[in-house]
Design a protein around this motif. Structure first.
Motif, short mmCIF file in Angstrom:
data_model
loop_
_atom_site.label_atom_id
_atom_site.label_comp_id
_atom_site.label_asym_id
_atom_site.label_seq_id
_atom_site.Cartn_x
_atom_site.Cartn_y
_atom_site.Cartn_z
N ASP A 108 -10.21 6.89 -4.11
CA ASP A 108 -9.06 6.16 -3.56
C ASP A 108 -8.07 5.82 -4.67
N VAL A 109 -6.90 5.38 -4.25
CA VAL A 109 -5.80 5.12 -5.17
C VAL A 109 -5.47 3.64 -5.21
N ASP A 110 -4.69 3.27 -6.21
CA ASP A 110 -4.28 1.88 -6.42
C ASP A 110 -3.20 1.49 -5.40
N GLU A 111 -3.31 0.27 -4.88
CA GLU A 111 -2.39 -0.20 -3.84
C GLU A 111 -0.95 -0.24 -4.32
N THR A 113 0.50 1.35 -7.29
CA THR A 113 1.08 2.54 -7.93
C THR A 113 0.81 3.83 -7.17
N THR A 115 -1.60 5.69 -7.51
CA THR A 115 -2.27 6.62 -8.41
C THR A 115 -3.77 6.32 -8.46
N ALA A 117 -7.27 5.10 -8.68
CA ALA A 117 -7.75 3.76 -9.00
C ALA A 117 -9.00 3.84 -9.87
N GLU A 119 -11.39 1.82 -10.49
CA GLU A 119 -12.62 1.33 -9.87
C GLU A 119 -13.19 2.34 -8.88
N SER A 120 -12.31 3.09 -8.20
CA SER A 120 -12.78 4.12 -7.29
C SER A 120 -13.36 5.30 -8.06
N ALA A 145 -0.27 6.66 -13.72
CA ALA A 145 -1.68 6.30 -13.57
C ALA A 145 -2.14 5.44 -14.74
N ASP A 146 -3.20 4.69 -14.53
CA ASP A 146 -3.76 3.82 -15.56
C ASP A 146 -4.59 4.69 -16.52
N VAL A 342 -7.01 2.75 1.13
CA VAL A 342 -5.67 2.61 0.54
C VAL A 342 -4.85 3.88 0.81
#
Length: 379
Positions: A108-111, A113, A115, A117, A119-120, A145-146, A342
């Motif tokens: 899954d992706v970040d809410e 960005t 991009t 996530a 944690e996922s 992305a992070d 997300v």
């Protein structure tokens, strides 16, 4: 397109008006040169982009998708391998994995960005099954992305980090050019990108001498770089032509101004639309280090908003209406709606507004005013 559309989403006629002289010039130059594919212009473009990205090697190819494909193949990713990639992205982030014979493992992706996530990704890495060979995050819209967190995960689990930076030429991450943070990166020169060409084009970025050599062979059918018709491996035809390279070199001379203008337009949207939250959510603030490819917002009643804008002559675009795991092409992986919540929410709410460097601020103001009226505000 309806004749009532006064602000088309892409705005090709307006945005390419200044390109036309360059297009005619480079076609004439190349036609006189008797050099058409992978020659001097391509080599000069590779040198310029390598310097821009701060990497040792930049290898030009036929598209951004082709660059991802070549990068995966050059790292030997294929049958039996698993690669973690976003559930919400352009399909190339996942299709190139599958076409290499590997398995896309969606996360899954970040809410904020949209991009990948971290944690996922961590959950996917802890999951059962075969080990993960690589992480393939994608920068998206105007968001990055992070990469710091993803690099830490890649190092911890001994995986490659392939950076789909197709939209991010000119952006920086912790002081480093986007595209140079992973073990391999790519840029796309699709006409709609900030450094857009007059057709498809892409480039692979790496500091690894051996990987660069393999990419150069793979893009040209696997052919030896010095001996014609000698093939060391099976490759593809993903070569860049001289007209595309010559045109991109001219555009690159003006690229800093293009980036500034796109950031200015995005900031104007941001200032006008931020007060509409939570009905309309804007991207994260801070465009100064980002490359604005698309200005995408999240809208309640997205379809009604789009219809409202179209009725007033403004065309919008939905990126992307169906998460990748739910696409028919990936049905065999067995995912269901709700597996990536997300991504599901973004697919229902994201809408991209017109933005290109030839737009004026007054057009942004008019679009923002219409959106404000839709949500019951005072423009």
């Amino acid at each position: 397109m309806s004749q009532d559309v006064r602000v088309p989403y892409h705005g090709w006629s307006e945005r390419t008006r200044s390109w036309r002289g360059d297009v005619l010039d480079v076609v004439a130059e190349v036609s006189r040169s008797d050099s058409f594919i992978l020659k001097d212009n391509v080599a000069r473009l590779e040198e310029r982009i390598a310097a821009e990205a701060g990497v040792r090697h930049a290898i030009a190819c036929a598209s951004g998708t082709g660059a991802l494909q070549l990068g995966l193949l050059a790292h030997g990713i294929g049958p039996g391998d698993r690669v973690v990639t976003p559930a919400y992205s352009f399909i190339a982030s996942a299709s190139t994995i599958a076409l290499a014979g590997a398995e896309p493992v969606f996360a899954d992706v970040d809410e904020e960005t949209a991009t990948l996530a971290p944690e996922s990704v961590a959950a996917a890495l802890r999951g059962g099954g075969r080990p993960v060979r690589a992480l393939l995050p994608a920068h998206l819209f105007c968001n990055l992305a992070d990469m710091r967190a993803l690099r830490a995960l890649a190092t911890e689990h001994g995986t490659l980090l392939i950076e789909d930076s197709a939209v991010a030429l000119g952006a920086t991450i912790d002081g480093r050019p986007a595209g140079s943070v992973g073990d391999l990166g790519v840029y796309s020169f699709f006409p709609g990108k900030p450094l857009g060409g007059i057709g498809d084009g892409g480039i692979v970025l790496t500091d690894d001498e051996e990987v660069a050599g393999r990419v150069r062979e793979l893009r040209n059918h696997g052919q030896d770089r010095a001996v014609r018709f000698l093939y060391h491996r099976l490759g593809v035809n993903s070569r860049m032509d001289e007209v595309t390279a010559a045109f991109l070199l001219r555009r690159l001379d003006r690229f800093a101004g293009v980036l500034r203008r796109r950031r200015e337009l995005a900031q104007r949207y941001q200032e006008r639309l931020r007060p509409l939250a939570p009905a309309l959510r804007t991207p994260p603030d801070g465009f100064g280090e980002r490359s604005v490819y698309t200005y995408a917002v999240r809208a309640e009643d997205r379809d009604a908003l789009r219809a409202h804008l179209l009725g007033r002559g403004v065309e919008t675009m939905v990126h992307y209406p169906l998460p990748l795991p739910l696409q028919p092409a990936f049905r065999h992986l067995g995912h269901a709606r709700g597996d990536f919540p997300v991504a599901d929410r973004l697919a229902r709410s994201v809408v991209a507004l017109p933005l290109h460097e030839e737009m004026d601020l007054e057009t942004v103001d008019r679009i923002a005013a219409e959106i404000t009226r839709f949500y019951g505000g005072t423009a």
